[in-house]
Design a protein around this motif. Structure first.
Motif, mmCIF file in Angstrom:
data_model
loop_
_atom_site.group_PDB
_atom_site.id
_atom_site.type_symbol
_atom_site.label_atom_id
_atom_site.label_comp_id
_atom_site.label_asym_id
_atom_site.label_seq_id
_atom_site.Cartn_x
_atom_site.Cartn_y
_atom_site.Cartn_z
ATOM 1 N N GLU A 1 0.803 -1.216 0.000
ATOM 2 C CA GLU A 1 0.000 0.000 0.000
ATOM 3 C C GLU A 1 0.839 1.271 0.000
ATOM 4 N N LYS A 2 1.913 1.288 0.776
ATOM 5 C CA LYS A 2 2.722 2.503 0.925
ATOM 6 C C LYS A 2 4.194 2.128 0.962
ATOM 7 N N VAL A 3 5.012 2.938 0.272
ATOM 8 C CA VAL A 3 6.458 2.750 0.275
ATOM 9 C C VAL A 3 7.091 4.056 0.708
ATOM 10 N N GLY A 4 7.843 4.015 1.768
ATOM 11 C CA GLY A 4 8.512 5.211 2.268
ATOM 12 C C GLY A 4 9.971 4.914 2.527
ATOM 13 N N PRO A 5 10.721 5.946 2.893
ATOM 14 C CA PRO A 5 12.148 5.726 3.169
ATOM 15 C C PRO A 5 12.338 4.815 4.383
ATOM 16 N N GLY A 6 12.798 3.615 4.150
ATOM 17 C CA GLY A 6 13.089 2.688 5.232
ATOM 18 C C GLY A 6 11.940 1.831 5.708
ATOM 19 N N GLU A 7 10.719 2.037 5.177
ATOM 20 C CA GLU A 7 9.601 1.204 5.610
ATOM 21 C C GLU A 7 8.517 1.128 4.545
ATOM 22 N N VAL A 8 7.701 0.073 4.650
ATOM 23 C CA VAL A 8 6.574 -0.122 3.746
ATOM 24 C C VAL A 8 5.363 -0.567 4.564
ATOM 25 N N VAL A 9 4.175 -0.431 3.948
ATOM 26 C CA VAL A 9 2.944 -0.890 4.584
ATOM 27 C C VAL A 9 2.287 -1.915 3.669
ATOM 28 N N LEU A 10 2.070 -3.118 4.230
ATOM 29 C CA LEU A 10 1.336 -4.175 3.541
ATOM 30 C C LEU A 10 -0.053 -4.246 4.160
ATOM 31 N N ARG A 11 -1.096 -4.426 3.327
ATOM 32 C CA ARG A 11 -2.458 -4.535 3.847
ATOM 33 C C ARG A 11 -3.071 -5.836 3.349
ATOM 34 N N LYS A 12 -3.563 -6.640 4.328
ATOM 35 C CA LYS A 12 -4.195 -7.915 4.012
ATOM 36 C C LYS A 12 -5.424 -8.071 4.903
ATOM 37 N N ASN A 13 -6.575 -8.324 4.277
ATOM 38 C CA ASN A 13 -7.839 -8.484 4.997
ATOM 39 C C ASN A 13 -8.142 -7.292 5.905
ATOM 40 N N GLY A 14 -7.834 -6.098 5.439
ATOM 41 C CA GLY A 14 -8.123 -4.886 6.197
ATOM 42 C C GLY A 14 -7.115 -4.560 7.288
ATOM 43 N N LYS A 15 -6.126 -5.415 7.496
ATOM 44 C CA LYS A 15 -5.119 -5.176 8.536
ATOM 45 C C LYS A 15 -3.818 -4.709 7.903
ATOM 46 N N ALA A 16 -3.255 -3.649 8.473
ATOM 47 C CA ALA A 16 -1.996 -3.102 7.973
ATOM 48 C C ALA A 16 -0.822 -3.711 8.736
ATOM 49 N N GLN A 17 0.256 -3.995 8.010
ATOM 50 C CA GLN A 17 1.486 -4.499 8.612
ATOM 51 C C GLN A 17 2.627 -3.614 8.130
ATOM 52 N N VAL A 18 3.342 -3.005 9.065
ATOM 53 C CA VAL A 18 4.465 -2.134 8.729
ATOM 54 C C VAL A 18 5.747 -2.957 8.796
ATOM 55 N N LEU A 19 6.513 -2.932 7.705
ATOM 56 C CA LEU A 19 7.816 -3.594 7.668
ATOM 57 C C LEU A 19 8.890 -2.519 7.602
ATOM 58 N N ARG A 20 9.947 -2.706 8.363
ATOM 59 C CA ARG A 20 11.050 -1.739 8.374
ATOM 60 C C ARG A 20 12.337 -2.432 7.933
ATOM 61 N N VAL A 21 13.216 -1.665 7.288
ATOM 62 C CA VAL A 21 14.495 -2.214 6.846
ATOM 63 C C VAL A 21 15.319 -2.623 8.065
ATOM 64 N N PHE A 22 15.292 -1.803 9.114
ATOM 65 C CA PHE A 22 16.027 -2.096 10.348
ATOM 66 C C PHE A 22 15.032 -2.217 11.498
ATOM 67 N N PRO A 23 14.331 -3.352 11.620
ATOM 68 C CA PRO A 23 13.293 -3.470 12.640
ATOM 69 C C PRO A 23 13.831 -3.396 14.060
ATOM 70 N N GLU A 24 15.083 -3.813 14.276
ATOM 71 C CA GLU A 24 15.615 -3.814 15.638
ATOM 72 C C GLU A 24 15.856 -2.406 16.177
#
Length: 129
Positions: free
Chosen positions: A98-121
């Motif tokens: 759904e969204k691509v930003g510097p260092g993170e993206v947003v995935l949406r599945k079944n109405g729920k958003a999941q934020v993924l980060r390049v450096f999650p720690e």
């Protein structure tokens, strides 16, 4: 003598093709089966704190490996998730990018958003100097 040279050149060219064909076939088939990994990422053992005894567990969900965001309006918005190139609006394992930003993206599945980060720690930690 001229005919002998022509025959030699022809033979040498065919021999090179004959020798190179198996190498090329092996390279192409091996490349199609491999998963992209980050060659600069240190091994899990290097991420251990001093005195720690075990390797930290790998995250259960998808891993964001890289992000490419174009500078212009409606520019290029691409993410590499688990070695797979995904563009904004495309699906990844049933979720829409759904969204691509510097260092993170947003995935949406079944109405729920999941934020993924390049450096999650380092997510949520402040930079202290």
């Amino acid at each position: 003598m001229d005919e002998l040279m022509k025959a030699y050149v022809r033979f040498a060219g065919l021999a090179r093709l004959w020798l190179a064909a198996p190498l090329m076939a092996g390279t192409l088939s091996a490349g199609a089966q491999t998963v992209l990994t980050d060659p600069t990422k240190p091994p899990p053992e290097a991420m251990l704190a001093p005195g720690a005894e075990s390797v930290p567990a790998a995250p259960a969900g998808p891993q964001l490996q890289s992000v490419l965001v174009g500078a212009a309006w409606r520019g290029r918005e691409v993410a590499v998730i688990d070695g797979e190139i995904v563009r904004r609006g495309e699906t990844f394992r049933g979720a829409v990018l759904e969204k691509v930003g510097p260092g993170e993206v947003v995935l949406r599945k079944n109405g729920k958003a999941q934020v993924l980060r390049v450096f999650p720690e380092t997510a949520g930690k402040e930079n202290r100097k």
